[in-house]
Design a protein around this motif. Structure first.
Motif, mmCIF file in Angstrom:
data_model
loop_
_atom_site.group_PDB
_atom_site.id
_atom_site.type_symbol
_atom_site.label_atom_id
_atom_site.label_comp_id
_atom_site.label_asym_id
_atom_site.label_seq_id
_atom_site.Cartn_x
_atom_site.Cartn_y
_atom_site.Cartn_z
ATOM 1 N N PHE A 5 -10.362 9.573 4.477
ATOM 2 C CA PHE A 5 -10.485 8.429 3.571
ATOM 3 C C PHE A 5 -11.924 8.312 3.088
ATOM 4 C CE2 PHE A 5 -6.462 7.579 5.373
ATOM 5 C CZ PHE A 5 -5.803 6.665 4.559
ATOM 6 N N SER A 6 -12.070 8.092 1.794
ATOM 7 C CA SER A 6 -13.399 7.791 1.252
ATOM 8 C C SER A 6 -13.792 6.354 1.556
ATOM 9 C CB SER A 6 -13.419 8.003 -0.269
ATOM 10 O OG SER A 6 -13.294 9.364 -0.589
ATOM 11 N N LEU A 7 -12.802 5.465 1.488
ATOM 12 C CA LEU A 7 -13.022 4.045 1.762
ATOM 13 C C LEU A 7 -11.810 3.508 2.527
ATOM 14 C CD1 LEU A 7 -14.176 2.909 -1.818
ATOM 15 C CD2 LEU A 7 -15.671 3.247 0.156
ATOM 16 N N GLY A 8 -12.040 2.550 3.397
ATOM 17 C CA GLY A 8 -10.931 1.886 4.053
ATOM 18 C C GLY A 8 -10.265 2.724 5.118
ATOM 19 N N TYR A 9 -8.950 2.534 5.271
ATOM 20 C CA TYR A 9 -8.237 3.111 6.405
ATOM 21 C C TYR A 9 -6.766 3.314 6.065
ATOM 22 C CZ TYR A 9 -7.112 -1.854 6.811
ATOM 23 O OH TYR A 9 -6.715 -3.149 6.537
ATOM 24 N N ASP A 10 -6.054 3.976 6.966
ATOM 25 C CA ASP A 10 -4.610 4.185 6.823
ATOM 26 C C ASP A 10 -3.873 2.883 7.140
ATOM 27 O OD1 ASP A 10 -2.162 5.380 6.485
ATOM 28 O OD2 ASP A 10 -2.274 6.645 8.274
ATOM 29 N N PHE A 11 -2.600 2.827 6.771
ATOM 30 C CA PHE A 11 -1.777 1.675 7.106
ATOM 31 C C PHE A 11 -1.701 1.491 8.629
ATOM 32 C CE2 PHE A 11 0.544 3.088 3.105
ATOM 33 C CZ PHE A 11 -0.097 2.168 2.292
ATOM 34 N N ILE A 12 -1.650 0.244 9.072
ATOM 35 C CA ILE A 12 -1.433 -0.061 10.480
ATOM 36 C C ILE A 12 0.019 -0.501 10.660
ATOM 37 C CG2 ILE A 12 -3.844 -0.636 10.892
ATOM 38 C CD1 ILE A 12 -3.135 -3.574 10.630
ATOM 39 N N SER A 13 0.447 -0.613 11.900
ATOM 40 C CA SER A 13 1.870 -0.871 12.174
ATOM 41 C C SER A 13 2.355 -2.164 11.524
ATOM 42 C CB SER A 13 2.105 -0.907 13.688
ATOM 43 O OG SER A 13 1.289 -1.897 14.296
ATOM 44 N N GLU A 14 1.494 -3.184 11.469
ATOM 45 C CA GLU A 14 1.912 -4.457 10.863
ATOM 46 C C GLU A 14 2.224 -4.308 9.381
ATOM 47 O OE1 GLU A 14 -0.619 -4.008 12.816
ATOM 48 O OE2 GLU A 14 -0.328 -5.346 14.540
ATOM 49 N N ASP A 15 1.643 -3.313 8.748
ATOM 50 C CA ASP A 15 1.908 -3.103 7.320
ATOM 51 C C ASP A 15 3.326 -2.607 7.059
ATOM 52 O OD1 ASP A 15 -0.732 -3.804 6.777
ATOM 53 O OD2 ASP A 15 -1.431 -1.730 6.903
ATOM 54 N N GLY A 16 3.985 -2.093 8.107
ATOM 55 C CA GLY A 16 5.334 -1.558 7.938
ATOM 56 C C GLY A 16 6.433 -2.556 8.217
ATOM 57 N N THR A 17 6.110 -3.839 8.211
ATOM 58 C CA THR A 17 7.105 -4.877 8.471
ATOM 59 C C THR A 17 7.381 -5.663 7.199
ATOM 60 O OG1 THR A 17 5.366 -6.427 9.129
ATOM 61 C CG2 THR A 17 6.362 -5.108 10.874
ATOM 62 N N PRO A 18 8.610 -6.154 7.028
ATOM 63 C CA PRO A 18 8.913 -6.960 5.844
ATOM 64 C C PRO A 18 7.972 -8.158 5.737
ATOM 65 C CG PRO A 18 10.928 -6.368 6.997
ATOM 66 C CD PRO A 18 9.796 -5.942 7.885
ATOM 67 N N GLY A 19 7.358 -8.310 4.590
ATOM 68 C CA GLY A 19 6.399 -9.385 4.382
ATOM 69 C C GLY A 19 4.969 -8.958 4.626
ATOM 70 N N GLY A 20 4.769 -7.903 5.393
ATOM 71 C CA GLY A 20 3.417 -7.420 5.637
ATOM 72 C C GLY A 20 3.097 -6.164 4.862
ATOM 73 N N ASP A 21 3.984 -5.821 3.943
ATOM 74 C CA ASP A 21 3.875 -4.537 3.251
ATOM 75 C C ASP A 21 3.221 -4.632 1.882
ATOM 76 O OD1 ASP A 21 5.993 -6.033 2.314
ATOM 77 O OD2 ASP A 21 7.253 -4.302 1.864
ATOM 78 N N ARG A 22 2.594 -5.741 1.564
ATOM 79 C CA ARG A 22 1.927 -5.866 0.260
ATOM 80 C C ARG A 22 0.510 -5.299 0.341
ATOM 81 N NH1 ARG A 22 6.399 -6.392 -1.323
ATOM 82 N NH2 ARG A 22 7.248 -8.076 -2.612
ATOM 83 N N VAL A 23 0.430 -4.040 0.722
ATOM 84 C CA VAL A 23 -0.847 -3.335 0.813
ATOM 85 C C VAL A 23 -0.684 -1.989 0.115
ATOM 86 C CG1 VAL A 23 -1.713 -4.456 2.907
ATOM 87 C CG2 VAL A 23 -0.192 -2.475 3.094
ATOM 88 N N VAL A 24 -1.800 -1.410 -0.331
ATOM 89 C CA VAL A 24 -1.729 -0.178 -1.096
ATOM 90 C C VAL A 24 -2.923 0.705 -0.769
ATOM 91 C CG1 VAL A 24 -2.897 -1.240 -3.079
ATOM 92 C CG2 VAL A 24 -1.507 0.818 -3.416
ATOM 93 N N ILE A 25 -2.674 2.013 -0.739
ATOM 94 C CA ILE A 25 -3.709 3.029 -0.615
ATOM 95 C C ILE A 25 -3.781 3.774 -1.940
ATOM 96 C CG2 ILE A 25 -4.328 5.223 0.492
ATOM 97 C CD1 ILE A 25 -3.091 4.133 3.066
ATOM 98 N N LEU A 26 -4.989 3.992 -2.433
ATOM 99 C CA LEU A 26 -5.192 4.653 -3.720
ATOM 100 C C LEU A 26 -5.613 6.106 -3.516
ATOM 101 C CD1 LEU A 26 -7.310 1.901 -5.542
ATOM 102 C CD2 LEU A 26 -4.813 2.149 -5.523
ATOM 103 N N ALA A 27 -5.074 6.989 -4.350
ATOM 104 C CA ALA A 27 -5.638 8.339 -4.438
ATOM 105 C C ALA A 27 -7.034 8.223 -5.036
ATOM 106 C CB ALA A 27 -4.756 9.227 -5.304
ATOM 107 N N HIS A 28 -7.903 9.176 -4.719
ATOM 108 C CA HIS A 28 -9.277 9.104 -5.209
ATOM 109 C C HIS A 28 -9.324 9.088 -6.733
ATOM 110 C CE1 HIS A 28 -13.553 10.283 -5.659
ATOM 111 N NE2 HIS A 28 -13.682 9.653 -4.520
ATOM 112 N N SER A 29 -8.436 9.870 -7.361
ATOM 113 C CA SER A 29 -8.401 9.907 -8.829
ATOM 114 C C SER A 29 -8.001 8.557 -9.398
ATOM 115 C CB SER A 29 -7.430 10.988 -9.303
ATOM 116 O OG SER A 29 -6.131 10.778 -8.753
ATOM 117 N N MET A 30 -7.090 7.836 -8.727
ATOM 118 C CA MET A 30 -6.677 6.515 -9.195
ATOM 119 C C MET A 30 -7.807 5.509 -9.025
ATOM 120 S SD MET A 30 -4.221 4.951 -10.645
ATOM 121 C CE MET A 30 -3.752 3.285 -11.052
ATOM 122 N N TRP A 31 -8.521 5.617 -7.917
ATOM 123 C CA TRP A 31 -9.677 4.740 -7.691
ATOM 124 C C TRP A 31 -10.701 4.898 -8.817
ATOM 125 C CZ3 TRP A 31 -14.664 6.603 -5.818
ATOM 126 C CH2 TRP A 31 -15.577 5.583 -5.538
#
Length: 306
Positions: A125-151
């Motif tokens: 990762f250039s910035l930030g981190y990978d998803f954590i387990s809480e991100d994989g639950t309904p309601g906690g999934d409003r998170v996003v990882i960007l490809a470097h080109s998209m950033w």
């Protein structure tokens, strides 16, 4: 400059003295080795060789009547719960989002992955981190990882982590930016893959599944373990996948489409033929030189020597 011209002239003169047979052999070897190197580079780049221990990465696929298919949510969950040969087992699928960018709304492809997928693969990762387990639950999934080109397309803001990106009109928090490289060829955005009760079936085979084997576990052992779990699933009243089996393949084999595999095999055959010609040429050249040396030493001898 005069010295360099003299060196170049001497080099050309030396090349003129090389017998044509030797020159042909050198050219054949150069072509063969060059083509072999190109094939290896192509195959290794397809095998995701940029990742740590790529030999441990395998792809699991459903096969129905001899045809490769994706994996259902129910099958994946049971493999994850019951198999014993994997360090990690993760699923992914594809989607799309409408994103609000500086140039206005645009539709972009998206990857949906189970949390921990990028850690398993060894992505940086250039910035930030990978998803954590809480991100994989309904309601906690409003998170996003960007490809470097998209950033970069979004302005390359170094403080983007924690900011909000509108996707399909919903706010998603940016938690990571992948390092530049292989992922820039894929989907620009990645969101968590969340399993809801209505998704827990064994008929909708839309997912891709990648696993990382435990150290020392072979493909054959992994296949046997998955087969045992699959057999129990087939016998269960919960499973209706009759005439169905699962294949476990090294990721480098699974990542190449069949038509490209055929092309690579044909190219490999051509390379082997060129190298064979080179070897035969070397053998003939050595035989002729040996006979010439013997003729000089034994002018009355008959050749080939008896």
């Amino acid at each position: 400059m005069a010295y360099q011209d003299g060196v170049f002239a001497r080099a050309l003169e030396a090349l003129r003295k090389i017998p044509r047979a030797i020159l042909g052999v050198l050219v054949a070897f150069a072509l063969g080795l060059g083509a072999n190197t190109a094939l290896f580079t192509l195959g290794y780049s397809q095998s995701l060789g940029l990742y740590p221990h790529p030999d441990e990465l395998v792809v699991l696929r459903s096969e129905v009547q001899g045809h490769n298919e994706g994996v259902s949510t129910g099958d994946f969950i049971r493999w994850r719960e019951q198999t014993t040969v994997f360090q990690d087992l993760h699923a992914s699928t594809e989607g799309a989002f409408r994103i609000a960018s500086q140039d206005g709304p645009e539709y972009v492809a998206a990857s949906l992955v189970t949390t921990g997928f990028y850690r398993m693969m060894g992505d940086r990762f250039s910035l930030g981190y990978d998803f954590i387990s809480e991100d994989g639950t309904p309601g906690g999934d409003r998170v996003v990882i960007l490809a470097h080109s998209m950033w970069k397309r979004l302005g390359a803001d170094p403080a983007i982590i924690g900011s909000t990106l509108l996707m399909d009109g919903e706010p998603y928090t940016v938690v990571g930016v992948l390092a530049p490289g292989l992922r820039d060829r894929g989907a620009p955005v990645t969101v968590p893959l969340v399993f809801k009760p209505e998704h827990l079936n064994q008929h909708d085979r839309q997912m891709n599944v990648i696993g990382r084997l435990k150290p020392g576990v072979s493909i054959r052992e992994a296949q046997a373990d998955v087969n045992a779990v699959t057999a129990r699933m087939t016998q269960s009243a919960l499973n209706s996948n009759q005439g169905w089996r699962v294949s476990v393949e090294p990721i480098e084999a699974a990542s190449l489409p069949n038509d490209r595999k055929l092309v690579l095999w044909l190219m490999l055959g051509v390379v082997a033929f060129v190298l064979l010609i080179a070897c035969v040429s070397v053998a003939n050249l050595l035989r002729l030189r040996s006979e010439a040396a013997y003729r000089h030493l034994l002018p009355n001898a008959r050749f080939p020597l008896e």
